[in-house]
Design an enzyme around this catalytic site. Structure first.
Site, PDB file in Angstrom:
ATOM      1  N   CYS A  79       0.482  -1.271  -0.250  1.00 46.73           N
ATOM      2  CA  CYS A  79      -0.169   0.100  -0.128  1.00 46.73           C
ATOM      3  C   CYS A  79       0.738   1.034  -0.211  1.00 46.73           C
ATOM      4  O   CYS A  79       1.425   1.712  -0.643  1.00 46.73           O
ATOM      5  CB  CYS A  79      -1.098  -0.120   0.863  1.00 46.73           C
ATOM      6  SG  CYS A  79      -2.291   1.001   1.291  1.00 46.73           S
ATOM      7  N   HIS A 167      -4.298  -5.498   0.759  1.00 47.44           N
ATOM      8  CA  HIS A 167      -3.641  -5.743   2.372  1.00 47.44           C
ATOM      9  C   HIS A 167      -3.627  -6.952   1.825  1.00 47.44           C
ATOM     10  O   HIS A 167      -4.256  -7.617   2.277  1.00 47.44           O
ATOM     11  CB  HIS A 167      -4.126  -4.556   3.554  1.00 47.44           C
ATOM     12  CG  HIS A 167      -3.859  -3.563   3.868  1.00 47.44           C
ATOM     13  ND1 HIS A 167      -2.662  -3.004   3.869  1.00 47.44           N
ATOM     14  CD2 HIS A 167      -4.515  -2.066   3.501  1.00 47.44           C
ATOM     15  CE1 HIS A 167      -2.865  -2.128   4.223  1.00 47.44           C
ATOM     16  NE2 HIS A 167      -3.336  -1.647   4.226  1.00 47.44           N
ATOM     17  N   GLU A 169      -2.297  -8.505   3.648  1.00 46.84           N
ATOM     18  CA  GLU A 169      -2.544  -9.210   5.633  1.00 46.84           C
ATOM     19  C   GLU A 169      -3.588  -9.386   6.272  1.00 46.84           C
ATOM     20  O   GLU A 169      -3.701 -10.203   7.363  1.00 46.84           O
ATOM     21  CB  GLU A 169      -1.397  -8.729   7.325  1.00 46.84           C
ATOM     22  CG  GLU A 169      -2.196  -7.233   6.836  1.00 46.84           C
ATOM     23  CD  GLU A 169      -1.544  -6.363   5.471  1.00 46.84           C
ATOM     24  OE1 GLU A 169      -1.308  -4.763   5.840  1.00 46.84           O
ATOM     25  OE2 GLU A 169      -1.582  -6.086   4.493  1.00 46.84           O
ATOM     26  N   SER A 221       0.929 -13.462  38.391  1.00 47.15           N
ATOM     27  CA  SER A 221       0.520 -12.379  37.964  1.00 47.15           C
ATOM     28  C   SER A 221      -0.808 -13.361  38.093  1.00 47.15           C
ATOM     29  O   SER A 221      -2.408 -13.095  38.035  1.00 47.15           O
ATOM     30  CB  SER A 221      -0.146 -11.128  37.069  1.00 47.15           C
ATOM     31  OG  SER A 221      -0.093 -12.088  35.593  1.00 47.15           O
ATOM     32  N   GLY A 222      -0.763 -14.612  37.767  1.00 44.79           N
ATOM     33  CA  GLY A 222      -1.893 -16.084  37.898  1.00 44.79           C
ATOM     34  C   GLY A 222      -1.736 -16.288  36.019  1.00 44.79           C
ATOM     35  O   GLY A 222      -2.669 -17.219  35.347  1.00 44.79           O
ATOM     36  N   GLY A 223      -1.149 -15.233  35.123  1.00 43.96           N
ATOM     37  CA  GLY A 223      -1.516 -15.184  33.736  1.00 43.96           C
ATOM     38  C   GLY A 223      -0.706 -15.884  32.873  1.00 43.96           C
ATOM     39  O   GLY A 223       0.170 -15.914  33.545  1.00 43.96           O
ATOM     40  N   VAL A 224      -1.060 -16.124  31.776  1.00 39.47           N
ATOM     41  CA  VAL A 224       0.279 -17.373  30.717  1.00 39.47           C
ATOM     42  C   VAL A 224       1.063 -15.841  30.978  1.00 39.47           C
ATOM     43  O   VAL A 224       2.056 -17.256  30.604  1.00 39.47           O
ATOM     44  CB  VAL A 224      -0.865 -17.091  29.719  1.00 39.47           C
ATOM     45  CG1 VAL A 224      -0.967 -16.340  28.438  1.00 39.47           C
ATOM     46  CG2 VAL A 224      -0.596 -18.209  28.463  1.00 39.47           C
ATOM     47  N   ASP A 225       1.128 -15.098  30.569  1.00 33.78           N
ATOM     48  CA  ASP A 225       2.828 -14.872  30.553  1.00 33.78           C
ATOM     49  C   ASP A 225       3.569 -14.706  31.206  1.00 33.78           C
ATOM     50  O   ASP A 225       4.602 -15.121  31.538  1.00 33.78           O
ATOM     51  CB  ASP A 225       2.559 -13.211  29.361  1.00 33.78           C
ATOM     52  CG  ASP A 225       1.804 -12.888  28.488  1.00 33.78           C
ATOM     53  OD1 ASP A 225       1.045 -13.622  28.060  1.00 33.78           O
ATOM     54  OD2 ASP A 225       0.690 -11.434  28.528  1.00 33.78           O
ATOM     55  N   SER A 226       3.414 -14.104  32.510  1.00 33.93           N
ATOM     56  CA  SER A 226       4.398 -14.162  33.905  1.00 33.93           C
ATOM     57  C   SER A 226       4.161 -15.667  33.935  1.00 33.93           C
ATOM     58  O   SER A 226       5.947 -15.886  34.519  1.00 33.93           O
ATOM     59  CB  SER A 226       4.041 -13.247  34.823  1.00 33.93           C
ATOM     60  OG  SER A 226       3.109 -14.139  35.716  1.00 33.93           O
TER      61      SER A 226
END
Length: 509
Positions: A79, A167, A169, A221-226
């Site tokens: 583009c 585009h 994508e 934190s209990g989340g997936v990332d940490s």
């Protein structure tokens, strides 16, 4: 040697989507602002130029010398990138007579061109531009057109440089993945070797070399990332990783105890700290959402600092920062004035004097989940919906009290457990109950009530940047509404949020 594709960002809303499509091909890529180009070495296999909200005719339009910066690598210009390339080579770019946004179909295709191999005639593409390439230089060859746009795609003759005015994508370009694969795999000659297993192997080796025998602390934190960051670090440095899981009083029902047990099952060296009274005392009288966030963030830092000081000779602070956080801390106009702070730590005070290690800062959220699965981390973490750092603090609108938190926890638990029981949880990206700062009249047992309203929110998304509300079955919503009103004392009305992002946000505060 990690081969990679370089994506130069001119400010397009779709730039991260380009990166995701490249990585779906098991090829690593990096996004850099057009004015912060990294040193090009042998690991780079190709360059993609993104779109932009600018016109190449704008006075302050972003620009680079493509031929100087490409270092003889294949280039795909999308583009705005295509228009910039045409303009620099002596072509003519003009405002479109009719602004071209939305679906179009390719009417002409040079089918033996390497970029378009396998693309069908009349294939649907997605246009999004106010300018168009009206005239190409003699060195260009048109390789695709639509009924309205003659130069839908081009190649510079005898060069591996391509441009498309649509585009590839986005989902609405139905064969965009074929075009991108042609460029990334065939033209750039990548090996498609970037997999979760390779990432884990490479990253653990890198962490061992970087950290040595140093001590590292990490706020869970209990989340997936940490959680994924913690397991990666544990595999690299073992007991030299010290994890701290803080109860801020704003977690979901029974979450602190359940998550702490799950962490210990992962053999993490983790300490649970119940600081809920400190957080809630500091929130008394605060109504403004931003002031709430700042209060929660400051209290977290204070508690985290106090606990970390009990561990002697710590050198590193680990964070579960992921790639969108890194990208958002940069700007196509240079480094932004405010760097996005980690959702748990909220920015560290200078006196902590710790070096930062971020094992996941090259991954998108779905890639973190894939790595977690490859690490055999339990689904309780991998499939868990995103949960904000300030927790229920930004899901109780207005001042936070223990009673409001009790009501919200009970309602939220009924909603989430209902999604799980009805096999709806995994099809939802994020779900939550919100305590609204209003009361309404109701009737219960022939008596008039004047009680609280709960809003249910469920969205689908890929990375949280955009989201749409989930069309949950009416029967399910009716059942959950009835259960909340019957079982949660203090609630007599339940509503469902049908707003998308944008214009609304996923959270209410």
């Amino acid at each position: 040697m990690q081969e990679k594709i370089l994506i130069l960002d001119f400010g397009s809303q779709y730039t991260q989507l380009i990166a995701r499509r490249v990585r779906e091909l098991n090829v690593y890529c990096e996004i850099h602002p057009f004015n912060q180009i990294p040193e090009i070495d042998e690991t780079f296999k190709g360059i993609i130029l993104s779109g932009s909200p600018f016109s190449v005719k704008d006075k302050d339009a972003p620009s680079i010398d493509v031929f100087k910066e490409r270092h003889n690598l294949p280039v795909l210009a999308v583009c705005y990138g295509a228009q910039l390339l045409a303009e620099q080579c002596g072509g003519e770019v003009t405002p479109s007579k009719i602004r071209e946004y939305g679906r179009a179909n390719l009417s002409k295709i040079v089918t033996d061109n390497p970029l378009l191999e396998g693309i069908s005639k009349h294939s649907q593409v997605w246009m999004s531009h106010g300018d168009t390439i009206k005239k190409i230089p003699d060195s260009f060859e048109i390789i695709a057109s639509t009924n309205e746009v003659e130069v839908a795609a081009f190649q510079i003759k005898n060069e591996e440089i391509y441009g498309v005015q649509f585009h590839p994508e986005v989902f609405h370009t139905t064969e965009g993945s074929i075009l991108l694969k042609n460029f990334i795999v065939k033209i750039c000659k990548t090996s498609q070797s970037w997999t979760p297993d390779l990432f884990i192997e490479t990253k653990i080796k890198e962490l061992k070399e970087k950290l040595g025998n140093d001590k590292v602390i990490l706020g869970l934190s209990g989340g997936v990332d940490s959680t994924v960051a913690a397991v990666m670090l544990q595999k690299a440095i073992g007991k030299n990783l010290y994890c701290i899981f803080i109860n801020n009083g704003l977690l979901r029902k029974d979450e602190f105890g359940k998550v702490l047990i799950s962490y210990k099952k992962l053999n993490l060296n983790v300490k649970g700290v119940n600081a809920s009274s400190k957080f809630l005392n500091n929130l008394v009288g605060i109504i403004n959402p931003e002031k709430k966030r700042k209060s929660i963030g400051k209290t977290f830092i204070d508690v985290f600092d106090e606990e970390s000081r009990k561990i002697k000779k710590v050198v590193w602070l680990a964070q579960g920062t992921i790639y969108p956080d890194v990208i958002e801390s940069k700007s196509v106009k240079g480094p932004s004035a405010t760097i996005k702070s980690h959702h748990n730590v909220g920015g560290l005070p200078d006196y902590m004097k710790l070096k930062i290690v971020e094992p996941l800062n090259t991954l998108f959220k779905d890639e973190v989940r894939k790595v977690g699965k490859a690490l055999q981390i339990d689904d309780i973490f991998i499939k868990r919906h995103p949960f904000p750092g300030p927790g229920l603090g930004i899901r109780v609108l207005g001042e936070i009290t223990e009673e409001k938190l009790r009501i919200l926890r009970e309602a939220d638990d009924i909603f989430i457990e209902g999604l799980i029981k009805d096999n709806l949880y995994d099809s939802v990206w994020q779900a939550a109950a919100i305590f609204l700062p209003i009361q309404s009249v109701g009737v219960m047992g022939d008596e008039r009530t004047y009680e609280n309203a709960i809003c249910l929110r469920a969205v689908t998304s890929t990375d949280g940047m955009t989201a749409d509300w989930v069309h949950l079955p009416y029967e399910f919503l009716a059942k959950i509404s009835n259960e909340i009103i019957n079982k949660v004392k203090g609630v007599n009305r339940v509503v469902y949020d049908i707003s998308s992002k944008p214009p609304a946000t996923i959270e209410w505060e």
